[in-house]
Motif scaffolding. Structure first.
Motif, PDB file in Angstrom:
ATOM      1  N   LEU A   1       0.837  -1.187   0.000  1.00  0.00           N
ATOM      2  CA  LEU A   1       0.000   0.000   0.000  1.00  0.00           C
ATOM      3  C   LEU A   1       0.879   1.246   0.000  1.00  0.00           C
ATOM      4  CD1 LEU A   1      -2.948   0.636  -0.001  1.00  0.00           C
ATOM      5  CD2 LEU A   1      -2.936   0.651   2.486  1.00  0.00           C
ATOM      6  N   LYS A   2       2.024   1.118   0.678  1.00  0.00           N
ATOM      7  CA  LYS A   2       2.950   2.250   0.755  1.00  0.00           C
ATOM      8  C   LYS A   2       3.411   2.658  -0.640  1.00  0.00           C
ATOM      9  CE  LYS A   2       6.468   3.011   4.096  1.00  0.00           C
ATOM     10  NZ  LYS A   2       7.267   2.092   4.893  1.00  0.00           N
ATOM     11  N   GLU A   3       3.768   1.658  -1.447  1.00  0.00           N
ATOM     12  CA  GLU A   3       4.223   1.983  -2.804  1.00  0.00           C
ATOM     13  C   GLU A   3       3.125   2.680  -3.588  1.00  0.00           C
ATOM     14  OE1 GLU A   3       6.994  -1.388  -4.543  1.00  0.00           O
ATOM     15  OE2 GLU A   3       5.495  -2.276  -3.201  1.00  0.00           O
ATOM     16  N   ILE A   4       1.913   2.198  -3.395  1.00  0.00           N
ATOM     17  CA  ILE A   4       0.814   2.822  -4.133  1.00  0.00           C
ATOM     18  C   ILE A   4       0.657   4.275  -3.720  1.00  0.00           C
ATOM     19  CG2 ILE A   4      -1.683   2.837  -4.474  1.00  0.00           C
ATOM     20  CD1 ILE A   4      -1.698  -0.126  -4.481  1.00  0.00           C
ATOM     21  N   ILE A   5       0.656   4.495  -2.414  1.00  0.00           N
ATOM     22  CA  ILE A   5       0.328   5.846  -1.955  1.00  0.00           C
ATOM     23  C   ILE A   5       1.486   6.815  -2.120  1.00  0.00           C
ATOM     24  CG2 ILE A   5      -0.288   7.187   0.091  1.00  0.00           C
ATOM     25  CD1 ILE A   5      -2.065   4.835   0.815  1.00  0.00           C
ATOM     26  N   TYR A   6       2.692   6.356  -1.790  1.00  0.00           N
ATOM     27  CA  TYR A   6       3.802   7.306  -1.832  1.00  0.00           C
ATOM     28  C   TYR A   6       4.516   7.341  -3.174  1.00  0.00           C
ATOM     29  CZ  TYR A   6       2.796   8.375   2.937  1.00  0.00           C
ATOM     30  OH  TYR A   6       2.153   8.811   4.049  1.00  0.00           O
ATOM     31  N   ASP A   7       4.733   6.176  -3.805  1.00  0.00           N
ATOM     32  CA  ASP A   7       5.476   6.212  -5.065  1.00  0.00           C
ATOM     33  C   ASP A   7       4.564   6.592  -6.234  1.00  0.00           C
ATOM     34  OD1 ASP A   7       7.622   5.525  -3.621  1.00  0.00           O
ATOM     35  OD2 ASP A   7       7.495   3.373  -4.041  1.00  0.00           O
ATOM     36  N   ILE A   8       3.425   5.926  -6.281  1.00  0.00           N
ATOM     37  CA  ILE A   8       2.539   6.218  -7.402  1.00  0.00           C
ATOM     38  C   ILE A   8       1.676   7.438  -7.106  1.00  0.00           C
ATOM     39  CG2 ILE A   8       0.681   5.316  -8.846  1.00  0.00           C
ATOM     40  CD1 ILE A   8       1.809   2.499  -8.245  1.00  0.00           C
ATOM     41  N   GLY A   9       1.128   7.443  -5.913  1.00  0.00           N
ATOM     42  CA  GLY A   9       0.228   8.547  -5.561  1.00  0.00           C
ATOM     43  C   GLY A   9       0.965   9.834  -5.230  1.00  0.00           C
ATOM     44  N   GLY A  10       2.269   9.751  -5.031  1.00  0.00           N
ATOM     45  CA  GLY A  10       3.033  10.973  -4.763  1.00  0.00           C
ATOM     46  C   GLY A  10       2.869  11.466  -3.332  1.00  0.00           C
ATOM     47  N   GLY A  11       2.285  10.660  -2.474  1.00  0.00           N
ATOM     48  CA  GLY A  11       2.132  11.076  -1.072  1.00  0.00           C
ATOM     49  C   GLY A  11       0.852  11.844  -0.830  1.00  0.00           C
ATOM     50  N   ILE A  12       0.715  12.256   0.421  1.00  0.00           N
ATOM     51  CA  ILE A  12      -0.519  12.923   0.823  1.00  0.00           C
ATOM     52  C   ILE A  12      -0.453  14.402   0.458  1.00  0.00           C
ATOM     53  CG2 ILE A  12      -2.083  13.324   2.773  1.00  0.00           C
ATOM     54  CD1 ILE A  12      -1.524  10.377   2.069  1.00  0.00           C
ATOM     55  N   GLU A  13      -1.586  14.906   0.046  1.00  0.00           N
ATOM     56  CA  GLU A  13      -1.665  16.319  -0.333  1.00  0.00           C
ATOM     57  C   GLU A  13      -1.337  17.217   0.855  1.00  0.00           C
ATOM     58  OE1 GLU A  13      -5.636  16.726  -1.801  1.00  0.00           O
ATOM     59  OE2 GLU A  13      -4.891  17.466  -3.715  1.00  0.00           O
ATOM     60  N   ASN A  14      -0.753  18.318   0.595  1.00  0.00           N
ATOM     61  CA  ASN A  14      -0.450  19.354   1.594  1.00  0.00           C
ATOM     62  C   ASN A  14       0.305  18.817   2.803  1.00  0.00           C
ATOM     63  OD1 ASN A  14      -1.946  21.161   0.003  1.00  0.00           O
ATOM     64  ND2 ASN A  14      -3.827  20.410   0.965  1.00  0.00           N
ATOM     65  N   ASN A  15       1.068  17.751   2.584  1.00  0.00           N
ATOM     66  CA  ASN A  15       1.868  17.158   3.661  1.00  0.00           C
ATOM     67  C   ASN A  15       1.074  16.842   4.921  1.00  0.00           C
ATOM     68  OD1 ASN A  15       4.284  17.082   2.219  1.00  0.00           O
ATOM     69  ND2 ASN A  15       4.487  19.303   2.532  1.00  0.00           N
ATOM     70  N   LYS A  16      -0.164  16.483   4.748  1.00  0.00           N
ATOM     71  CA  LYS A  16      -0.968  16.105   5.909  1.00  0.00           C
ATOM     72  C   LYS A  16      -0.635  14.669   6.282  1.00  0.00           C
ATOM     73  CE  LYS A  16      -4.093  19.606   6.155  1.00  0.00           C
ATOM     74  NZ  LYS A  16      -4.903  20.175   7.184  1.00  0.00           N
ATOM     75  N   LYS A  17      -1.200  14.253   7.426  1.00  0.00           N
ATOM     76  CA  LYS A  17      -0.916  12.903   7.878  1.00  0.00           C
ATOM     77  C   LYS A  17      -1.939  11.930   7.275  1.00  0.00           C
ATOM     78  CE  LYS A  17      -0.021  10.450  12.130  1.00  0.00           C
ATOM     79  NZ  LYS A  17      -1.205   9.960  12.774  1.00  0.00           N
ATOM     80  N   LEU A  18      -1.397  10.822   6.761  1.00  0.00           N
ATOM     81  CA  LEU A  18      -2.283   9.781   6.238  1.00  0.00           C
ATOM     82  C   LEU A  18      -3.032   9.137   7.401  1.00  0.00           C
ATOM     83  CD1 LEU A  18      -3.177   7.724   4.004  1.00  0.00           C
ATOM     84  CD2 LEU A  18      -1.209   6.363   4.675  1.00  0.00           C
ATOM     85  N   LYS A  19      -4.351   9.027   7.248  1.00  0.00           N
ATOM     86  CA  LYS A  19      -5.110   8.431   8.338  1.00  0.00           C
ATOM     87  C   LYS A  19      -5.513   7.000   8.002  1.00  0.00           C
ATOM     88  CE  LYS A  19      -8.914   9.803  11.324  1.00  0.00           C
ATOM     89  NZ  LYS A  19      -9.849  10.918  11.497  1.00  0.00           N
ATOM     90  N   ALA A  20      -6.070   6.816   6.839  1.00  0.00           N
ATOM     91  CA  ALA A  20      -6.525   5.485   6.462  1.00  0.00           C
ATOM     92  C   ALA A  20      -6.743   5.426   4.958  1.00  0.00           C
ATOM     93  CB  ALA A  20      -7.839   5.156   7.170  1.00  0.00           C
ATOM     94  N   VAL A  21      -6.829   4.202   4.468  1.00  0.00           N
ATOM     95  CA  VAL A  21      -7.160   4.008   3.062  1.00  0.00           C
ATOM     96  C   VAL A  21      -8.390   3.121   3.015  1.00  0.00           C
ATOM     97  CG1 VAL A  21      -6.374   3.179   0.827  1.00  0.00           C
ATOM     98  CG2 VAL A  21      -4.733   4.132   2.441  1.00  0.00           C
ATOM     99  N   GLN A  22      -9.401   3.593   2.354  1.00  0.00           N
ATOM    100  CA  GLN A  22     -10.630   2.811   2.226  1.00  0.00           C
ATOM    101  C   GLN A  22     -10.566   2.077   0.891  1.00  0.00           C
ATOM    102  OE1 GLN A  22     -13.772   2.396   3.839  1.00  0.00           O
ATOM    103  NE2 GLN A  22     -14.681   1.416   2.050  1.00  0.00           N
ATOM    104  N   THR A  23     -10.623   0.747   0.945  1.00  0.00           N
ATOM    105  CA  THR A  23     -10.616   0.005  -0.320  1.00  0.00           C
ATOM    106  C   THR A  23     -11.929  -0.748  -0.481  1.00  0.00           C
ATOM    107  OG1 THR A  23      -9.688  -2.013   0.637  1.00  0.00           O
ATOM    108  CG2 THR A  23      -8.119  -0.392  -0.174  1.00  0.00           C
TER     109      THR A  23
END
Ligand SMILES: Cc1cc2nc3c(=O)[nH]c(=O)nc-3n(C[C@H](O)[C@H](O)[C@H](O)COP(=O)(O)O)c2cc1C
Ligand code: SF4
Ligand code: SF4
Lengths: 369, 592
Positions: free
Chosen positions: B369-391
């Motif tokens: 999930l990390k690769e998806i969110i940080y590498d592909i997704g480029g991380g969280i907008e506005n440098n906020k903290k990731l809380k959860a991912v709903q799949t």
């Protein structure tokens, strides 16, 4: 092919295609149901008939599940009963629960289930469906707030009556059974839907507040409307017929037409003929006979122009006049018109009389009642 | 200047919405107007292409000169002139408008199978598909393989249904092949009703022929003579491209009578759905095609034995079918080289929410999930903290921010109470209230319930009511237990997958964010500051400059104050719209 099935430890051998519910009923094992009807295809909506089947991880509805060879079924476990109770509470959380004024109190499957499961408090209280508009049709009271969406009316109208006048509409909590575009019901008014409704949602408008099931005496008889001769049950309160139904185990399987079900008011009508009448004044040609018979006034033929007679007198009169007319004008001057409300046997006898005794071929009956 | 120039304009629904058609038209008219030398003009081709994923950056335009591809982002019609002048004519790409590094990163971790041709070929041109090895799989199947061999190959590949349940496709086909029946059907499920999901739409818009080819192969394998694509009417572009594709495939003899002279007839019909989520459920879908109300029925019997018009029927998801031609062409070993032991191949996800790069992605099963969110997704907008991912959308659950090393595959997600589902993936940050997230999904499922069975029809409504009162500060201490009890019962007692999974968002948010529920119920607080009824607005005297901006912004007239003196909010009149909070330049409005 016969399948062996074990239900609650009892063994049965049933033909292929038998559902678990049917097999249980053969074994006299009770499984609660609301949407199931033995004459209709299974629906599986109320979820009360869930059972556990060995090898299947989740509870399944016994009404929709066909028996497999060697199947082992348990119809009641604490978990199953608990789920049934939740389901009942959910239904009741969206129900008026106004049994005090409901036509069906004492004769309502939902009430019975609530009784059996001892549902008093409801954990799931919330919004209830309410509807302002009432259906304006002449025969059937459709109180959709009491509807539990079991779908039986939809199925009977489609599968038995072949009309399809009603169906499910909308989605989710707003789901509702209604005629197209929510117009007033405009159908055959056979009332099959009323007869299969497990709650007070559907009932006869003319039955309203005349008496509940516990107050009536049931009298089984035959419908006098036509030669089909459906078996009907009169619901009699005092000396009045307040409702007509038909039982499932009759040859007509409990299905009736609009006349048999709702056309019973003639029974107690003051206009009903109970004795033979003989006309005692010559026919007034300017007025067709019988026009104002019932009302008596208006310069038409009035009640006073008929005389009540015994059957013997009436029959003597008829045979005398027939003989007289035949002698004078010949057999072809005579015609017979009988009623579609007679049985086939009666109609047969009648045409026989006209053809053989009178000697005329002029005979018909009013099949278009 | 002698190089062959190709201009590709993204014309998926995302691209179209951003003005793709106008951009393409501008290119066309300006090139003509420019009177670009005839020999050049001849070599220049223009394509409309399907979705390539990064919808947030539409309109995306590729200018390909020889082997050099330059990708531009956020292109508007008025920018076309400069691209033509500087890049097409003068050969100097416009660097300001080119996609940035993260665009390339977005693509690097992805492995594209179903989406491999999307965005590269003109979906309205069967020739383009054929040039990209299209319809080669049919050729191979009809000329060299028995139906059983096809089924074997699909079984060996390990392909599992992409519509949500993950049922092995080859096994399903085999069951249908073996089911007795004089007529069989194959149905492509393109209903795609999950909120926020657009994987299937993108595949059909970008490469409709791959789906058709998959269907023909499936039909051959199971012995079906007729196929249906059940697609929602809200997908007009996909429907149009599908219609064109069916017509073109028919003209080339890939559909119709006696395909490849092998005596095999197969036709495909499009059936439009009216947009009910439940019509994606296979038995409801069948009822809908038959002209009845889309209501599920109890299984068994399963559609492979008793499906459309009572005949054996295979229903497969769009993405499942689009995988088929590639498996046939490249072999089952190639396919199963991607993924984990039990989840093979790739999966398309619609990545949305608070990540920088939202859009459509295709990744190998088992990626973290990390690769998806940080590498592909480029991380969280506005440098906020990731809380959860709903799949898994309304049927799924959430995965918390500290479980990011989890592998995204059927088994791993199920283990933590979520699902791969059809591929929705919503990233939530600290500003998202989990009670509200659960409420959002329940609101959807309860209104989409078909109404047939009690636990789903009334139970989801009650869940929603309880969640609603919690977000309004009216929750009772017993509500969490009541939610858990009712959720469990709905799951056990419902008829179809909709009701059986509808409580999942509630269960998983309670499992991982129980304290957030408790804050709403006990402290009457929404930690993420989302639930309006639990917020109070006040003005901090020390910060207020008395500028009056809040007073003017307040639609309820709840703010009073003299100029240059601290203003005050009348709590009784405040409707909690937050306008003052947004408008104050001095951070003098506090929200708590
Ligand atoms: C409520 C509900 C909605 C569904 N919606 C879809 C859908 O939109 N698309 C889809 O392919 N499958 C959907 N499914 C799953 C289908 O019932 C079915 O399992 C699937 O289409 C089978 O194809 P597959 O084996 O290729 O995944 C849905 C299931 C349920 C219970
Ligand atoms: S009265 Fe008869 S025809 Fe009319 S809705 Fe009921 S079942 Fe159908
Ligand atoms: S679970 Fe919901 S959608 Fe499925 S049959 Fe029951 S009411 Fe309909």
């Amino acid at each position: 092919m016969a399948f062996k099935v074990t239900i609650d430890g009892k063994m049965a051998e049933v033909p292929e295609g038998t559902t678990v519910l049917e097999a249980a009923r053969m074994l006299n094992i009770t499984i609660p149901t609301l949407c199931h009807h033995p004459k209709l295809t299974p629906f599986g909506g109320c979820r009360l008939c869930i059972v556990e089947i060995k090898g299947i991880p989740r509870p399944v509805t016994s009404c929709t599940t066909p028996v497999n060879d060697g199947m082992e079924v348990t119809t009641s476990t604490p978990q199953i009963e608990d789920l049934r109770k939740t389901v009942l509470e959910l239904i009741l959380s969206d129900h008026p629960n106004d049994c005090m004024i409901c036509e069906r109190a004492g004769d309502c499957t939902l009430q019975e289930m609530a009784y059996i499961y001892g549902v008093r408090e409801n954990r799931f209280e919330g919004e209830r469906r309410t509807y302002e508009k009432k259906d304006g049709n002449p025969f059937i009271e459709r109180d959709m707030e009491k509807c539990i969406l079991c779908g039986r009316c939809v199925k009977v109208c489609d599968e038995v009556q072949g009309v399809g006048a009603i169906d499910f509409a909308y989605r989710g909590f707003q789901s509702k059974i209604c005629p197209p575009y929510e117009k007033d019901l405009n159908c055959e008014f056979c009332g099959q839907c009323v007869s299969v409704c497990p709650t007070g949602a559907l009932s006869g408008k003319m039955w309203s507040r005349l008496g509940r099931q516990k107050d009536v005496k049931e009298v089984d008889t035959t419908c006098a409307y036509c030669g089909t001769g459906c078996n009907i049950t009169l619901h009699v309160k005092g000396n009045d017929v307040i409702r007509v139904t038909s039982k499932e185990d009759t040859w007509n399987e409990g299905w009736l037409c609009v006349k048999g079900r709702f056309g019973y008011q003639f029974i107690n009508s003051p206009d009903r003929l109970k004795k033979p009448l003989i006309r005692i004044t010559p026919k007034d040609q300017s007025n067709p006979p019988f026009t104002h018979f019932a009302k008596g006034g208006h310069g038409g033929i009035t009640r006073s122009q008929f005389k009540e007679v015994s059957w013997n007198e009436a029959l003597d009169h008829i045979s005398g006049r027939l003989t007289e007319i035949k002698a004078k004008h010949g057999a072809d001057a005579i015609g017979g018109l009988s009623s579609a409300r007679c049985t086939n046997e009666e109609n047969y006898a009648f045409q026989k009389m006209i053809r053989a005794a009178v000697g005329a071929n002029n005979v018909d009956h009013c099949a278009r009642l | 200047m002698n190089k062959r120039i190709t201009i590709q304009v993204c014309m998926g629904t995302g691209g179209m919405a951003a003005g793709g058609a106008e951009v393409l038209a501008t290119f066309e008219s300006l090139m003509k107007e420019k009177n670009i030398p005839a020999e050049f003009k001849k070599e220049c081709s223009m394509h409309k292409v399907g979705c390539r994923g990064l919808c947030a950056r539409d309109v995306l335009v590729d200018v390909i000169a020889g082997d050099n591809r330059t990708t531009y982002q956020y292109i508007k019609p008025d920018m076309v002139q400069r691209i033509i002048d500087e890049h097409v004519v003068a050969g100097n790409p416009v660097s300001d408008w080119q996609v940035t590094d993260d665009y390339h990163k977005f693509h690097e971790k992805q492995i594209k199978v179903v989406l491999s041709d999307c965005g590269n070929i003109d979906p309205e041109d069967i020739g383009a598909y054929i040039a990209a090895e299209g319809y080669k799989a049919i050729d191979k199947v009809f000329n060299a393989m028995s139906p059983e061999a096809v089924i074997d190959m699909i079984k060996k590949s390990g392909l599992r249904g992409r519509g949500g349940a993950g049922f092995p496709t080859g096994v399903k086909w085999e069951a249908c092949r073996k089911a007795p029946g004089d007529r069989k059907y194959i149905i492509c499920n393109a209903d795609e009703g999950d909120p926020g999901a657009f994987m299937d739409r993108a595949v059909i818009e970008g490469n409709p022929h791959a789906v058709l080819e998959g269907m023909v192969i499936g039909a051959y394998a199971i012995g079906a003579t007729k196929g249906y694509v059940y697609i929602r009417a809200e997908y007009p572009l996909a429907v149009e491209r599908l219609k064109k594709a069916i017509k073109a495939a028919g003209e080339r003899g890939y559909l119709g009578k006696n395909i490849f002279n092998k005596g095999f007839d197969f036709d495909i019909k499009i059936k439009l759905g009216a947009g009910a989520f439940v019509c994606g459920e296979e038995t409801a879908l069948i009822a809908s095609i038959e002209g009845q109300r889309g209501m599920p029925r109890a299984k068994p019997p399963f559609p492979v034995h008793h499906g459309l018009w009572g005949k054996p029927t295979v229903i497969n998801n769009v993405e499942t079918l689009a995988n088929i031609p590639y498996i046939i062409k490249r072999g089952p070993e190639w396919f199963s080289s991607y993924g984990t032991e039990k989840s093979k191949g790739t999966k398309v996800f619609a990545l949305t929410g608070k990540v920088k790069n939202t859009g459509l992605i295709e990744v190998p099963m088992g990626i973290t999930l990390k690769e998806i969110i940080y590498d592909i997704g480029g991380g969280i907008e506005n440098n906020k903290k990731l809380k959860a991912v709903q799949t898994g959308g309304p049927s799924g659950g959430c995965i918390t921010g500290d479980m990011l090393d989890i592998n995204v595959d059927y088994e791993s997600l199920a283990k933590v109470g979520s699902i791969v589902g059809s591929g929705g993936m919503i990233v939530l940050d600290e500003d998202d209230c989990m009670v509200n997230v659960a409420k959002y999904f329940l609101n959807f499922t309860q209104s989409e319930s078909c109404g047939k069975c009690v636990p789903c029809r009334i139970g989801t409504k009650r869940l929603l009511e309880i969640l609603d009162r919690i977000t309004k500060g009216l929750g009772k201490e017993s509500d969490i237990d009541l939610l858990l009890k009712l959720s469990g019962d709905i799951k056990s007692a419902s008829l179809c997958g909709l009701g059986q999974t509808a409580p999942n968002p509630v269960l998983s948010t309670i499992k991982y964010f129980r304290e957030e529920y408790e804050a709403h119920i006990k402290d009457k607080q929404c930690p993420a500051k989302v639930c309006r009824d639990l917020l109070t607005y006040s003005i901090l005297e020390d910060f207020c400059k008395g500028c009056g901006a809040c007073m003017r912004a307040c639609p309820a007239g709840a703010i009073k104050g003299e100029k240059k003196k601290p203003h005050v909010i009348n709590a009784g009149a405040c409707i909690k719209c937050g306008s003052c909070f947004d408008v104050c330049k001095f951070k003098a409005v506090s929200r708590g």
